[in-house]
Write an enzyme that holds these catalytic residues in place. Structure first.
Site, mmCIF file in Angstrom:
data_model
loop_
_atom_site.group_PDB
_atom_site.id
_atom_site.type_symbol
_atom_site.label_atom_id
_atom_site.label_comp_id
_atom_site.label_asym_id
_atom_site.label_seq_id
_atom_site.Cartn_x
_atom_site.Cartn_y
_atom_site.Cartn_z
ATOM 1 N N GLY A 61 -17.878 7.647 -2.111
ATOM 2 C CA GLY A 61 -16.746 7.707 -3.037
ATOM 3 C C GLY A 61 -16.775 6.525 -3.996
ATOM 4 O O GLY A 61 -17.852 6.033 -4.354
ATOM 5 N N ASN A 62 -15.580 6.042 -4.376
ATOM 6 C CA ASN A 62 -15.438 4.936 -5.334
ATOM 7 C C ASN A 62 -16.285 3.713 -4.981
ATOM 8 O O ASN A 62 -16.780 3.024 -5.863
ATOM 9 C CB ASN A 62 -13.971 4.458 -5.386
ATOM 10 N N ALA A 63 -16.448 3.449 -3.694
ATOM 11 C CA ALA A 63 -17.201 2.255 -3.294
ATOM 12 C C ALA A 63 -18.661 2.584 -2.970
ATOM 13 O O ALA A 63 -19.579 1.957 -3.491
ATOM 14 C CB ALA A 63 -16.516 1.606 -2.088
ATOM 15 N N GLY A 64 -18.882 3.565 -2.121
ATOM 16 C CA GLY A 64 -20.230 3.861 -1.614
ATOM 17 C C GLY A 64 -21.216 4.317 -2.676
ATOM 18 O O GLY A 64 -22.381 3.910 -2.677
ATOM 19 N N GLY B 266 -20.358 7.005 3.263
ATOM 20 C CA GLY B 266 -19.307 7.193 2.254
ATOM 21 C C GLY B 266 -19.910 7.166 0.863
ATOM 22 O O GLY B 266 -20.734 6.293 0.545
ATOM 23 N N LYS C 25 0.851 -1.195 0.000
ATOM 24 C CA LYS C 25 0.000 0.000 0.000
ATOM 25 C C LYS C 25 0.879 1.234 0.000
ATOM 26 O O LYS C 25 2.020 1.186 0.464
ATOM 27 C CB LYS C 25 -0.873 0.009 1.264
HETATM 28 N N1 GLU Z 1 -7.420 0.194 -2.897
HETATM 29 C C1 GLU Z 1 -8.216 -0.958 -3.126
HETATM 30 C C2 GLU Z 1 -8.208 -1.851 -1.908
HETATM 31 O O1 GLU Z 1 -7.947 -1.417 -0.821
HETATM 32 C C3 GLU Z 1 -7.836 -1.672 -4.410
HETATM 33 C C4 GLU Z 1 -6.460 -2.248 -4.466
HETATM 34 C C5 GLU Z 1 -6.051 -2.776 -5.834
HETATM 35 O O2 GLU Z 1 -6.890 -2.810 -6.716
HETATM 36 O O3 GLU Z 1 -4.896 -3.161 -5.957
HETATM 37 O O4 GLU Z 1 -8.537 -3.001 -1.982
#
Ligand code: GLU
Length: 422
Positions: free
Chosen positions: A216-219, A214, A102
């Site tokens: 964003g990308n997920a919510g 949330g 990460k």
């Molecule tokens: N950031 C996303 C996660 O926490 C996606 C990670 C990725 O696709 O490598 O799972």
């Protein structure tokens, strides 16, 4: 307890329950490599700003390091270590051949121009260039990073290495090697898991109410997908606050108002409330899609939902877990619930490496299969050890990593201390 201590606590608990080889636990209890970088970026007003950036490579036991990078003012090393560790477990849970990593940069992306964000992203690539690679460490989007930034990332890496390298990063726009379905993958994966779990427990979307923290990308996609499946969405929130209605709110209306006016709180589909208040509102399913540490020992006993779906990473603390378990609230844990994102990242990478791109039906079918298999495997471990779903998920991941470590030998997890790149 901070996020990293929380992750270690979850690991220790599962290791004890399954009687894991202590050497495996020891090996996975610290990241393989941690890089801290200084990123000098010229701002639009001519001044120079130095940003602090991180890349933590937790484990490459089961394949290349994989995981996103985030842009956020409070990014710190402990948080990135926790997130990197969770990625190793998430990839193992989902059965995809990756380890975990990460990254992050301490910055305020909402206050930066596109030009500043592009220069920062390119600087970050230059700083981590030596330790990443399409077969070694593959970043992706995370909090406040998006497909445009992945395109800059890919472009800078390709430029530095003098060849087109789409497989260096996932979550790219379709036009530059992205995969169909990657944008919605985290929410879609969570929806497949929820659907299967409910089917097993004789529950139906019709008449089941949902609150989502949330947007964003997920919510945001979770709201649309769950609404489309027949669930009743009662509340949503973003960083500015939330709205809640005891009847129903239309996520498409909320999305329109957020796009035009800036926040979900600008939509009059429901009454406004704070993010904290939203979590305690009556509903059947609470989707946590904002960020870490949202349900803690302070508010866990006030949660009214029967099921929590963790689309964010680390939204529930270990203390809260104990309270929720006592109150019979089922937590579908992050390393399972949001693993759809990295699963479609894996599909994107496979397509990049082979140069052949799949139709959406193929992506969706493969995602569904991976999610259902991951859930079934966890439920088996859960039954065997009579534990929570989170523990079952950690056990499922440990089982795969332990086997990989034994096959490769203990030298497979060579460590390197923190080093600084000036
Ligand atoms: N950031 C996303 C996660 O926490 C996606 C990670 C990725 O696709 O490598 O799972």
């Amino acid at each position: 307890m901070n996020f990293y201590e929380n992750t270690i606590k979850n690991m220790n608990k599962a290791a004890k329950t399954m009687n894991l080889d202590p050497e495996t636990l020891l090996t996975l209890s610290s990241p393989q490599k941690t890089l801290i970088v200084s990123l000098p970026v010229r701002m639009d007003d001519g001044t120079l700003k130095i940003f602090e950036g991180f890349r933590v490579q937790h484990s490459e036991l089961r394949g290349p390091f994989k995981g996103g990078f985030r842009y956020f003012p409070e990014v710190n090393l402990d948080e990135v270590k926790a997130l990197a560790t969770e990625m190793s477990f998430k990839c193992a849970v989902a059965g995809i051949p990756y380890g975990g990593g990460k990254g992050g940069v301490k910055c305020s992306p909402k206050e930066m121009s596109q030009g500043e964000l592009e220069r920062l992203t390119r600087k970050y690539v230059q700083a981590v260039y030596q330790i990443i690679g399409p077969e070694h460490d593959i970043p992706a989007p995370d909090m406040y990073t998006n497909p445009q930034m992945m395109a800059w990332f890919m472009d800078e890496y390709s430029r530095l290495s003098n060849k087109y390298q789409p497989g260096i990063v996932t979550g790219k726009p379709i036009e530059v090697g992205g995969s169909l379905g990657r944008g919605t993958a985290t929410a879609q994966g969570g929806a497949y898991i929820l659907e299967k779990y409910m089917e097993k427990n004789d529950m139906k979307p019709e008449g089941t109410t949902v609150v989502i923290q949330g947007f964003g990308n997920a919510g945001m996609y979770a709201a649309e997908i769950l609404h489309g499946m027949g669930f009743t969405i009662l509340g949503v929130s973003d960083s500015k606050g939330g709205i809640y209605s005891d009847k129903a709110i239309d996520p498409f209306c909320v999305l329109k108002d957020k796009k035009e006016k800036g926040s979900v709180t600008d939509c009059d589909e429901g009454k406004t409330c704070t993010n904290e208040e939203l979590l305690e509102k009556p509903c059947d399913i609470l989707v946590l899609a904002a960020m870490e540490n949202q349900v803690t020992e302070k508010n866990a006993s006030k949660i009214k939902a029967k099921i929590i779906l963790e689309l964010a990473n680390g939204p529930t603390s270990a203390e809260a877990d104990a309270i929720l378990e006592k109150n019979n609230v089922v937590v579908i844990p992050d390393i399972l619930a949001n693993s759809g994102g990295v699963t479609v990242s894996y599909f994107e990478w496979v397509q990049n490496q082979s140069g052949y791109y799949w139709p959406i039906e193929e992506v969706d079918a493969k995602l569904k299969r991976a999610m259902v298999e991951a859930l079934e495997r966890i439920l088996e471990f859960q039954e065997k050890h009579n534990c929570s779903m989170r523990e079952g998920a950690y056990i499922s991941a440990f089982d795969r990593m332990d086997k990989a470590l034994k096959l490769r030998g203990s030298g497979a997890h060579l460590k390197c201390k923190v080093y600084f790149n000036k």
